[in-house]
Design a protein around this motif. Structure first.
Motif, PDB file in Angstrom:
ATOM      1  N   HIS A 139      42.083  19.126  47.271  1.00 12.15           N
ATOM      2  CA  HIS A 139      42.241  20.442  46.992  1.00 12.15           C
ATOM      3  C   HIS A 139      42.236  20.427  45.419  1.00 12.15           C
ATOM      4  O   HIS A 139      43.392  20.528  44.558  1.00 12.15           O
ATOM      5  N   HIS A 140      41.341  19.808  44.402  1.00 10.23           N
ATOM      6  CA  HIS A 140      41.382  19.528  42.917  1.00 10.23           C
ATOM      7  C   HIS A 140      41.983  21.249  42.452  1.00 10.23           C
ATOM      8  O   HIS A 140      40.938  21.858  42.614  1.00 10.23           O
ATOM      9  N   ASP A 141      42.298  20.905  40.680  1.00 10.11           N
ATOM     10  CA  ASP A 141      42.623  21.841  39.999  1.00 10.11           C
ATOM     11  C   ASP A 141      43.455  23.030  40.867  1.00 10.11           C
ATOM     12  O   ASP A 141      43.233  24.237  40.692  1.00 10.11           O
ATOM     13  N   ALA A 142      44.134  22.496  42.079  1.00 13.77           N
ATOM     14  CA  ALA A 142      44.931  23.582  42.428  1.00 13.77           C
ATOM     15  C   ALA A 142      46.624  24.341  41.963  1.00 13.77           C
ATOM     16  O   ALA A 142      46.620  22.999  41.099  1.00 13.77           O
ATOM     17  N   SER A 143      46.397  25.738  42.232  1.00 16.15           N
ATOM     18  CA  SER A 143      47.381  26.313  41.503  1.00 16.15           C
ATOM     19  C   SER A 143      48.122  26.434  41.944  1.00 16.15           C
ATOM     20  O   SER A 143      49.598  26.509  41.541  1.00 16.15           O
ATOM     21  N   ILE A 144      48.302  26.293  43.716  1.00 15.05           N
ATOM     22  CA  ILE A 144      49.396  26.101  44.201  1.00 15.05           C
ATOM     23  C   ILE A 144      49.430  24.938  44.608  1.00 15.05           C
ATOM     24  O   ILE A 144      48.556  24.492  44.972  1.00 15.05           O
ATOM     25  N   TYR A 168      37.842  30.176  58.868  1.00 15.10           N
ATOM     26  CA  TYR A 168      36.730  29.459  57.891  1.00 15.10           C
ATOM     27  C   TYR A 168      36.546  30.054  55.941  1.00 15.10           C
ATOM     28  O   TYR A 168      37.014  29.638  54.740  1.00 15.10           O
ATOM     29  N   GLU A 169      36.087  31.258  55.967  1.00 15.52           N
ATOM     30  CA  GLU A 169      36.173  32.044  55.116  1.00 15.52           C
ATOM     31  C   GLU A 169      37.040  32.333  54.300  1.00 15.52           C
ATOM     32  O   GLU A 169      37.540  32.315  53.706  1.00 15.52           O
ATOM     33  N   ILE A 170      38.341  33.042  55.185  1.00 16.97           N
ATOM     34  CA  ILE A 170      38.990  33.037  54.362  1.00 16.97           C
ATOM     35  C   ILE A 170      39.579  31.514  53.442  1.00 16.97           C
ATOM     36  O   ILE A 170      40.105  32.126  52.649  1.00 16.97           O
ATOM     37  N   GLY A 171      39.701  30.170  54.495  1.00 17.59           N
ATOM     38  CA  GLY A 171      39.999  28.895  53.860  1.00 17.59           C
ATOM     39  C   GLY A 171      39.090  29.125  52.724  1.00 17.59           C
ATOM     40  O   GLY A 171      40.145  28.192  51.344  1.00 17.59           O
ATOM     41  N   ARG A 172      38.169  29.462  52.298  1.00 19.50           N
ATOM     42  CA  ARG A 172      37.335  28.677  51.167  1.00 19.50           C
ATOM     43  C   ARG A 172      37.333  29.512  50.208  1.00 19.50           C
ATOM     44  O   ARG A 172      37.713  29.284  49.206  1.00 19.50           O
ATOM     45  N   GLU A 173      37.649  30.863  51.012  1.00 18.19           N
ATOM     46  CA  GLU A 173      37.891  31.832  49.254  1.00 18.19           C
ATOM     47  C   GLU A 173      38.668  31.578  49.166  1.00 18.19           C
ATOM     48  O   GLU A 173      39.695  31.696  47.305  1.00 18.19           O
ATOM     49  N   LEU A 174      39.962  30.822  49.247  1.00 20.85           N
ATOM     50  CA  LEU A 174      41.334  30.797  49.047  1.00 20.85           C
ATOM     51  C   LEU A 174      41.781  29.650  47.919  1.00 20.85           C
ATOM     52  O   LEU A 174      42.403  29.097  47.192  1.00 20.85           O
ATOM     53  N   GLU A 175      40.799  28.555  48.736  1.00 20.84           N
ATOM     54  CA  GLU A 175      40.966  26.924  48.171  1.00 20.84           C
ATOM     55  C   GLU A 175      40.045  27.409  47.301  1.00 20.84           C
ATOM     56  O   GLU A 175      40.590  26.472  45.859  1.00 20.84           O
ATOM     57  N   ARG A 176      39.295  28.331  46.755  1.00 20.15           N
ATOM     58  CA  ARG A 176      38.366  28.075  45.845  1.00 20.15           C
ATOM     59  C   ARG A 176      39.322  29.428  44.856  1.00 20.15           C
ATOM     60  O   ARG A 176      39.300  29.027  43.528  1.00 20.15           O
ATOM     61  N   ALA A 177      40.223  30.442  45.168  1.00 21.95           N
ATOM     62  CA  ALA A 177      40.461  31.718  44.093  1.00 21.95           C
ATOM     63  C   ALA A 177      42.122  30.393  43.352  1.00 21.95           C
ATOM     64  O   ALA A 177      41.798  30.940  42.246  1.00 21.95           O
ATOM     65  N   PHE A 178      42.737  29.667  44.007  1.00 25.16           N
ATOM     66  CA  PHE A 178      44.170  28.675  43.225  1.00 25.16           C
ATOM     67  C   PHE A 178      43.908  27.867  43.244  1.00 25.16           C
ATOM     68  O   PHE A 178      43.545  26.960  43.286  1.00 25.16           O
ATOM     69  N   LYS A 179      43.195  27.938  41.864  1.00 22.42           N
ATOM     70  CA  LYS A 179      42.789  26.803  40.580  1.00 22.42           C
ATOM     71  C   LYS A 179      43.195  27.749  39.454  1.00 22.42           C
ATOM     72  O   LYS A 179      43.674  28.770  38.619  1.00 22.42           O
ATOM     73  N   ILE A 180      43.993  25.934  38.671  1.00 25.63           N
ATOM     74  CA  ILE A 180      44.332  26.295  37.364  1.00 25.63           C
ATOM     75  C   ILE A 180      43.466  26.670  36.238  1.00 25.63           C
ATOM     76  O   ILE A 180      42.142  26.751  36.593  1.00 25.63           O
ATOM     77  N   PRO A 181      43.336  27.911  35.599  1.00 21.89           N
ATOM     78  CA  PRO A 181      43.132  28.952  34.775  1.00 21.89           C
ATOM     79  C   PRO A 181      42.491  28.341  33.574  1.00 21.89           C
ATOM     80  O   PRO A 181      43.217  28.605  33.037  1.00 21.89           O
TER      81      PRO A 181
END
Length: 802
Positions: A139-144, A168-181
């Motif tokens: 979970h690279h560059d994760a913000s949570i 799986y779409e929910i999981g994909r979109e959220l893992e992409r979204a929760f990133k350090i800005p």
């Protein structure tokens, strides 16, 4: 495990549990690149690497006897969202995705890159329509935190259970979204270079610790003085920059240690230890190692330097071979004993698991020497004992075994596995050496193979990156055959017709991977460099070329991955048995049942699940089909080498966690598996369908022809720990594994676990922090895995249950 190692382990676990970490890599690289605009890419790459090493904060951690850590590069991230903010943000992300999906019916969630984009290892996988972050370490560059990501995914799945969106779409979109800005311009500068680096690789640590930086720098200067070709001059200039940077970094660590000794409130005993560490760093900053302590500290420092620039999978390779001369000499001269050596190795084993270290780092033990003699030694045994004692998932151990090895090697392997660390995997020298020679390697290089990362087979210190192609899910290709039949039913009148179309799908998938490699090679040319890794890969200095530009002594391996042999064998057997042999089902009925995910076809599904012969039970009817599929695939991959100019194409029967993420996006299969369920893992049977015991499972695997498996192989073997509590059980497993290897089994990885513990760990993760399981060709803490992946592991057959 002595008190120091207990304390060190606890401290490292606390560091891992402390929270989300950000990296300074993008910032440091961008700082340098902004100063070097207009200079050649290779020189800019070298200078940026040197800037990272010069700028990063160096830290000294409690209890350790080996200096060097990534923590200065990855401080704790302070702006973590509250639980309420996470929920609100997740809702916004899913609502925006649903709106986009509604507007564009063809949108599948995948990320498209430009034709000239040099994709990194992570780019390759995180851009797919499937999700990727099935364990915390990726979970690279994760913000949570990963546990929070799991919770918010679960919450959104419940909230949107009636919406037009898959889990799986929910999981994909959220893992992409929760990133350090991170700053966008900074990351763009980093990516535009591109910042490409040595991934899935072993650097020649053994050669370097015997040479030292002074001699290496002198060699580079000599090559530079004689170089006339501008491209070679540029390479040597870059090499000189990174060689000096590496030496300076280690020298700076000596100063850091001494400053720490003077300023920290520590005991006199600890001050003496710190001074020893400082003296070793000061020496190895310029000179070769002379003692075991110096050799292992120098090795670790080279490893940390490589890790500072990011990346995945970095292997120590045959550590018991290149460190053994130092150990043997020290023992003879009375400087060290086995206990002291194990303490140092324990520090290494633990530090590999520090926060933000590369994923799936590996070591290889045992086997034979380059000239064909038994390579197992006292350090082999100490390494295996170290793994058992420290109980950590990394490094991933490949234990090479063959008829020349002593029996104690199998005994120690089972003892190590019994400790619950998930290690080691067994690699069959007879198979891998023979198959490496079929790729054109010399006897000596073939004898010297190692497992990179998980199970991938390479030559140590002589090859550039392990190249990655699109993984082929054997079961998915059946879906393509069924679609082809629907368009033209006349094409399939017999099972042979069905298989002919299936093999055409295999060939098409393999050819697509080849074309993908052609494109990747084109984007890498004159763009991708890693001066530091190239410095430690044989052939680059001699050829005056970066390893990514053809400088390495041995060619790059491009891995054509395939997995799901259990699911595809069972499915094809069901097609043969029920449609063509017994005629209980028509093609139309099967097609319709799969399209409707067996809704309205429950009786058919029950029959398929109950009556289909399953791979993993020693049944020729289905094992023959598995062998036919595997053989066709291996031959198709090997044939690619007839048109490859320099690199090698290798077949790798291993799925990492692809069996989950491909399974989630795939439809139902003829074996009764429903849409979205996991495929079988790597070379294993379908989950829970190997019902006839471990001997039958291994017999199914031995039924398969592995003569052309050239890249890697993964077979998980799950044992109840209670079975190994008695000597009788230990000996039974030892003899079973030995018989499997001696009869040609390529690879097997045993791990011990209790199903009830796994189930409880899903509910009470805090009670099972140290529970380790085998996932694909690697181990991980069970609590660090996605819940779907956890459940798949629980559903695998557990041998040795009462």
């Amino acid at each position: 495990m002595n008190q120091r190692i207990k304390d060190l382990k606890e401290n490292i676990q606390n560091l891992n549990d402390a929270g989300v970490r950000k990296t300074y890599l993008y910032q440091y690289v961008a700082e340098s690149l902004n100063e070097t605009e207009g200079e050649p890419t290779q020189i800019r790459r070298a200078k940026a690497f040197a800037h990272v090493l010069k700028t990063v904060e160096q830290q000294v951690l409690p209890y350790e006897k080996l200096a060097g850590t990534m923590l200065g590069m990855c401080q704790l991230y302070e702006n973590v969202m509250s639980k309420e903010e996470q929920h609100d943000y997740a809702t916004k992300v899913i609502e925006e995705y649903l709106a986009k999906k509604k507007q564009d019916q063809d949108f599948d969630g995948s990320i498209q890159f430009g034709e000239d984009h040099a994709k990194s290892f992570e780019d390759d996988f995180t851009s797919k329509k499937s999700r990727w972050s099935l364990m915390s370490r990726v979970h690279h560059d994760a913000s949570i935190e990963f546990k929070d990501l799991q919770q918010v995914i679960s919450d959104m799945e419940e909230k949107y259970k009636d919406a037009d969106i898959e889990d799986y779409e929910i999981g994909r979109e959220l893992e992409r979204a929760f990133k350090i800005p991170y700053d966008e311009e900074m990351k763009k500068t980093y990516n535009d270079l591109p910042w490409f680096l040595g991934n899935h690789i072993n650097l020649n640590y053994g050669k370097m610790i015997a040479k030292g930086f002074d001699k290496l720098i002198a060699e580079v200067k000599e090559y530079l003085s004689k170089a006339e070709d501008p491209e070679k001059k540029e390479y040597y200039e870059a090499a000189l920059i990174v060689a000096q940077a590496g030496s300076d970094f280690i020298k700076r660590y000596a100063e850091t240690l001494r400053n720490y000794k003077e300023q920290a409130e520590i005991s006199e005993t600890r001050k003496q230890e710190i001074e020893v560490m400082a003296a070793i760093c000061e020496k190895t900053a310029t000179k070769p190692a002379d003692t075991f302590y110096e050799a292992i500290q120098f090795t670790w420092m080279l490893h940390i330097i490589a890790s500072m620039q990011g990346g995945s999978a970095l292997s120590f390779a045959r550590i018991d071979q290149y460190l053994y001369p130092y150990y043997e000499k020290d023992v003879k001269e009375g400087r060290i004993d086995a206990a002291e050596a194990q303490e140092l190795l324990s520090c290494l084993w633990l530090k590999v698991n520090e926060p933000k270290m590369r994923t799936v780092q590996s070591v290889t033990l045992g086997g034979i020497t380059r000239d064909g003699k038994d390579a197992s030694n006292e350090l082999t045994r100490i390494c295996l004992q170290t793994a058992a004692d420290v109980g950590m998932p990394y490094p991933n151990i490949g234990l090479r075994v063959n008829k020349a090895n002593p029996d104690w090697l199998y005994t120690q392997a089972v003892e190590t596995a019994k400790a619950g660390c998930g290690q080691p995997q067994l690699l069959n020298d007879d198979v891998w050496i023979a198959n490496m020679k079929k790729l054109g390697y010399s006897q000596e290089d073939a004898n010297d193979y190692y497992n990179m990362g998980c199970v991938e087979i390479m030559v140590p210190g002589k090859q550039p990156n392990w190249g990655v192609c699109e993984a082929i899910a054997f079961p998915v290709l059946i879906e393509n055959v069924m679609k082809e039949w629907k368009k033209n039913p006349e094409k399939i009148q017999t099972f042979d017709d069905f298989m002919k179309l299936y093999y055409a799908e295999v060939d098409e998938a393999v050819e697509a991977d080849y074309q993908d490699v052609v494109k990747k090679k084109a984007t890498m040319k004159d763009q991708c460099y890693d001066p530091y890794c190239s410095l430690l890969i044989d052939g680059c200095l001699e050829n005056g070329k970066d390893m990514l530009q053809g400088g390495s002594e041995c060619p790059m391996h491009w891995s054509v991955y395939a997995y799901g042999i259990g699911t595809v064998a069972d499915s094809l057997c069901a097609v043969k048995k029920f449609i063509f042999d017994e005629k209980k089902i028509t093609m139309e009925e099967m097609y319709d049942a799969l399209q409707k995910n067996f809704e309205g076809y429950e009786e058919m599904q029950a029959m398929l699940l109950k009556e289909t012969p399953s791979y993993g039970n020693g049944i020729d009817e289905v094992d023959d089909i598995a062998n036919d599929v595997l053989s066709h695939f291996n031959e198709a991959v090997m044939d690619l080498n007839k048109k490859a100019k320099t690199d090698k194409f290798v077949s790798t029967l291993f799925g990492y966690f692809f069996h989950i993420y491909h399974g989630e996006i795939a439809g139902a299969t003829p074996d009764g598996r429903m849409k979205g369920e996991a495929f079988s893992d790597s070379m294993g049977p379908s989950q829970g369908r190997d019902e006839q015991g471990p001997t039958r499972l291994l017999n199914s695997v031995l039924h398969l022809n592995d003569d052309l498996v050239t890249g890697g192989y993964a077979l998980n073997f799950k044992i109840n720990p209670s079975f190994l509590n008695e000597e009788k059980g230990e000996k039974a497993i030892e003899q079973l594994l030995k018989a499997y290897i001696e009869n040609g089994g390529p690879q097997v990885q045993i791990y011990t676990t209790n199903t009830e513990d796994l189930k409880d760990a899903q509910i009470h993760p805090e009670k099972h922090r140290d529970l380790i399981v085998r996932v694909g060709g690697y181990c991980e803490f069970f609590v660090n895995l996605d819940k779907v992946l956890q459940t798949e592991i629980i559903n695998r057959t557990l041998y040795g249950e009462a």
